[in-house]
Motif scaffolding. Structure first.
Motif, short mmCIF file in Angstrom:
data_model
loop_
_atom_site.label_atom_id
_atom_site.label_comp_id
_atom_site.label_asym_id
_atom_site.label_seq_id
_atom_site.Cartn_x
_atom_site.Cartn_y
_atom_site.Cartn_z
N VAL A 14 0.84 -1.21 0.00
CA VAL A 14 0.00 0.00 0.00
C VAL A 14 0.87 1.25 0.00
N VAL A 15 1.87 1.29 0.88
CA VAL A 15 2.74 2.47 0.99
C VAL A 15 3.48 2.68 -0.33
N ASP A 34 10.86 -5.20 -4.84
CA ASP A 34 10.26 -6.17 -3.92
C ASP A 34 10.85 -7.54 -4.18
N THR A 41 1.17 -7.17 1.07
CA THR A 41 0.46 -8.06 1.99
C THR A 41 -1.05 -7.98 1.84
N ARG A 45 -1.77 -11.38 0.49
CA ARG A 45 -1.56 -12.32 1.60
C ARG A 45 -2.30 -11.90 2.87
N LYS A 50 -8.12 -13.02 2.84
CA LYS A 50 -8.74 -13.38 4.13
C LYS A 50 -10.24 -13.12 4.10
N ALA A 113 16.43 -5.77 -1.24
CA ALA A 113 17.21 -4.53 -1.18
C ALA A 113 17.92 -4.42 0.17
N GLY A 136 8.88 0.83 2.52
CA GLY A 136 7.50 0.32 2.65
C GLY A 136 7.59 -1.19 2.79
N VAL A 137 8.51 -1.64 3.66
CA VAL A 137 8.87 -3.07 3.71
C VAL A 137 7.92 -3.92 4.55
N ASP A 302 3.39 -0.63 7.89
CA ASP A 302 3.82 -1.64 8.87
C ASP A 302 5.32 -1.57 9.16
N PRO A 309 -0.80 -0.93 12.66
CA PRO A 309 -0.45 -1.56 11.38
C PRO A 309 -1.67 -2.05 10.61
N LEU A 310 -2.34 -1.11 9.98
CA LEU A 310 -3.57 -1.36 9.23
C LEU A 310 -3.47 -0.71 7.86
N THR A 311 -4.24 -1.22 6.91
CA THR A 311 -4.17 -0.70 5.55
C THR A 311 -4.51 0.79 5.45
N PRO A 312 -5.60 1.28 6.07
CA PRO A 312 -5.87 2.72 5.93
C PRO A 312 -4.75 3.59 6.49
#
Ligand SMILES: Cc1cc2nc3c(=O)[nH]c(=O)nc-3n(C[C@H](O)[C@H](O)[C@H](O)COP(=O)(O)OP(=O)(O)OC[C@H]3O[C@@H](n4cnc5c(N)ncnc54)[C@H](O)[C@@H]3O)c2cc1C
Ligand SMILES: NC(=O)c1ccc[n+]([C@@H]2O[C@H](COP(=O)([O-])OP(=O)(O)OC[C@H]3O[C@@H](n4cnc5c(N)ncnc54)[C@H](O)[C@@H]3O)[C@@H](O)[C@H]2O)c1
Length: 443
Positions: A14-15, A34, A41, A45, A50, A113, A136-137, A302, A309-312
């Motif tokens: 996302v980031v 990547d 994720t 994943r 989910k 990287a 953004g790992v 994250d 640690p959430l998507t939004p």
């Protein structure tokens, strides 16, 4: 010969995606790096696959509740078919993302990287220099220091299982354990959750969590205060030993899943070579998400875990990073981040918690299981808690469990962000009969 870029983004979630596309749109030369197929994720994943599994299991749950109330015959989850359906949402995504990056003029590099200097990276033998590096790992399962930890599979492997194991143990009792245990039990497995803490889902309101814990389906056992001490493989079976109430206990399983938290995935980066400071396994960032020791490096989502640690949050962090790369001075604002655990029933939360509220906060809450919204779908639980400023009436928080809690929480998030008061939100006309139309009665 080193590749010279304006920006190297490590990760493709996302980031990374938001930052890379925004800066390429500004005319910057950008590389996205990547080591896994691109998309990150959430899409490949986490959240999306989910939700596909969970929503199928929720159909089984709903049908089971309606037996004798007009429905006869309970559907069953056919795991291999469900897996195939799920793959329809993931398999094509990396190729699509690569195409999207190519069209935007962004270079995609496949590999791991690591820093070789403050503005230099090695990507599996190739050198990249960049004016700015964005981390953004993401995160990885917290390493568990118990004998037999190598027997654990993670959520990613769980979502690739060709068949649903008969007996599953989840180690941990947060989001992943609660959601995956919930869906696996509805899908037909015997599930045990071993949670070290004193309740499930610590980030959520304890009263709402108690409703979830009180509505566990047959086949799902939650042991709280249970610390896993070892996992032993005995033939095809795993014995999970744990300490609970001061005594040793054990449970057998065909599969043991890590759900004991995730930590920023920083180990491969050689951050010292990049002059990027860490403390206790976390990046040390300033209030604009820049490394305090190397301001050309920024991090979000994250990997940073400045917000939850959430998507939004990852998406918000990306906006902040973009603004700062453009020379603005923007800080993240994590007020009113809505969050849902997609248990069955779902539990949701936004804004202030009762435990953090002072005397100047009004708290209203009730068990609303006898409301129409719950009764007409034979839901075992509907409950809410809302918080508002006693003096101004401004809505400060909402905590929900039950049918459509996952959607309703967004309405409260809007109200909080917009600074609405209780009387303003009560004045809104909500379509009827919907769960949204319950909102005035929750205030
Ligand atoms: C099972 C699960 C379910 C979830 N469900 C939800 C949900 O329902 N709602 C919600 O809001 N959030 C959910 N989350 C959290 C959400 O997925 C994350 O907050 C979000 O994806 C973080 O995005 P990110 O961009 O920070 O990192 P990620 O999307 O994790 O991207 C990081 C990428 O960096 C790559 N990488 C790492 N190190 C290197 C390196 N050295 N070199 C090259 N590449 C590297 C990784 O391969 C990975 O692809 C869930 C998480 C999990 C695990
Ligand atoms: N719906 C969603 O938004 C969603 C879904 C899944 C994951 N996520 C994100 O992913 C992150 C990671 O999820 P998670 O469930 O792994 O972590 P978590 O932090 O939510 O929960 C981990 C739990 O494991 C317990 N634990 C730790 N060590 C243990 C041990 N040795 N024995 C027993 N219990 C132990 C902790 O007490 C804690 O309650 C979450 O913080 C969340 O932000 C979000």
């Amino acid at each position: 010969m080193a590749r010279q870029m304006d920006l190297a983004v490590i990760g493709s979630g996302v980031v990374a995606r938001s930052v890379a596309t925004a800066m390429a749109g500004d005319g910057w030369s950008v590389a996205v790096i990547d080591r896994k197929p691109p998309a990150g994720t959430c899409v490949l994943r986490g959240c999306d696959p989910k939700k596909v599994l969970r929503d199928a299991a929720a159909v089984v749950d709903r049908a089971a509740r309606m037996q004798g109330k007009g429905l006869a015959g309970t559907p069953v989850v056919h795991w291999p078919d469900l897996m195939a359906f799920k793959r329809g949402f993931t398999d094509n995504v990396p190729a699509q993302q690569e195409g999207m990056y190519r069209d935007a003029g962004i270079e995609v590099m496949h590999g791991t990287a690591r820093f070789t200097g403050p503005n230099e990276l090695d990507v599996d033998g190739e050198t990249v220099t960049a004016r700015h590096v964005v981390l953004g790992v993401g995160a990885r399962p917290r390493p568990m220091d118990v004998p037999g930890a190598e027997c654990l599979i993670d959520h990613e492997a769980f979502m690739e299982l060709p068949a649903l194991p008969g007996r599953i143990v989840f180690v941990g009792g947060g989001y992943i354990a609660a959601e995956f245990a919930s869906l696996a039990a509805r899908a037909g497995a015997e599930v045990t959750v071993l949670q070290r803490g004193d309740r499930l889902l610590a980030p959520f309101d304890p009263d709402m969590v108690a409703h979830v814990s009180g509505a566990l389906p047959p086949g799902l056992t939650v042991a709280t205060g249970a610390e896993v001490t070892s996992i032993e493989r005995q033939g095809g079976v795993f014995v999970v030993r744990h300490r609970i109430d001061g005594r040793q206990a054990e449970v057998e399983a065909d599969c043991v899943v890590h759900a004991a938290g995730r930590v920023p995935d920083l180990d491969a980066l050689d951050l010292a070579a990049g002059a990027v400071d860490t403390e206790g396994g976390r990046l040390v960032l300033d209030d604009r998400l820049r490394s305090v020791s190397n301001e050309t490096v920024l991090a979000g989502g994250d990997a940073a875990q400045v917000g939850p640690p959430l998507t939004p949050v990852a998406s918000h962090d990306a906006d902040v990073i973009v603004a700062n790369l453009r020379g603005e001075a923007r800080c993240p604002d994590y007020g009113a981040v809505p969050s849902v655990a997609f248990t069955i029933p779902p539990i949701a939360s936004v804004g202030l918690h009762e435990a953090d509220a002072g005397d100047d906060v009004e708290v209203r809450g009730a068990d609303a299981t006898d409301w129409f919204s719950a009764r007409h779908v034979a839901a075992p639980v509907l409950a809410y808690k809302t918080l508002s400023d006693a003096a101004t009436g401004r809505i400060l928080g909402a905590h929900l469990v039950g049918p459509h809690a996952d959607e309703m929480i967004n309405l409260f998030a809007v109200a909080i962000r917009a600074g609405m008061t209780v009387s303003e939100l009560r004045d809104v006309m909500f379509a009827y009969p919907t769960s949204g139309s319950d909102i005035p009665s929750m205030l």
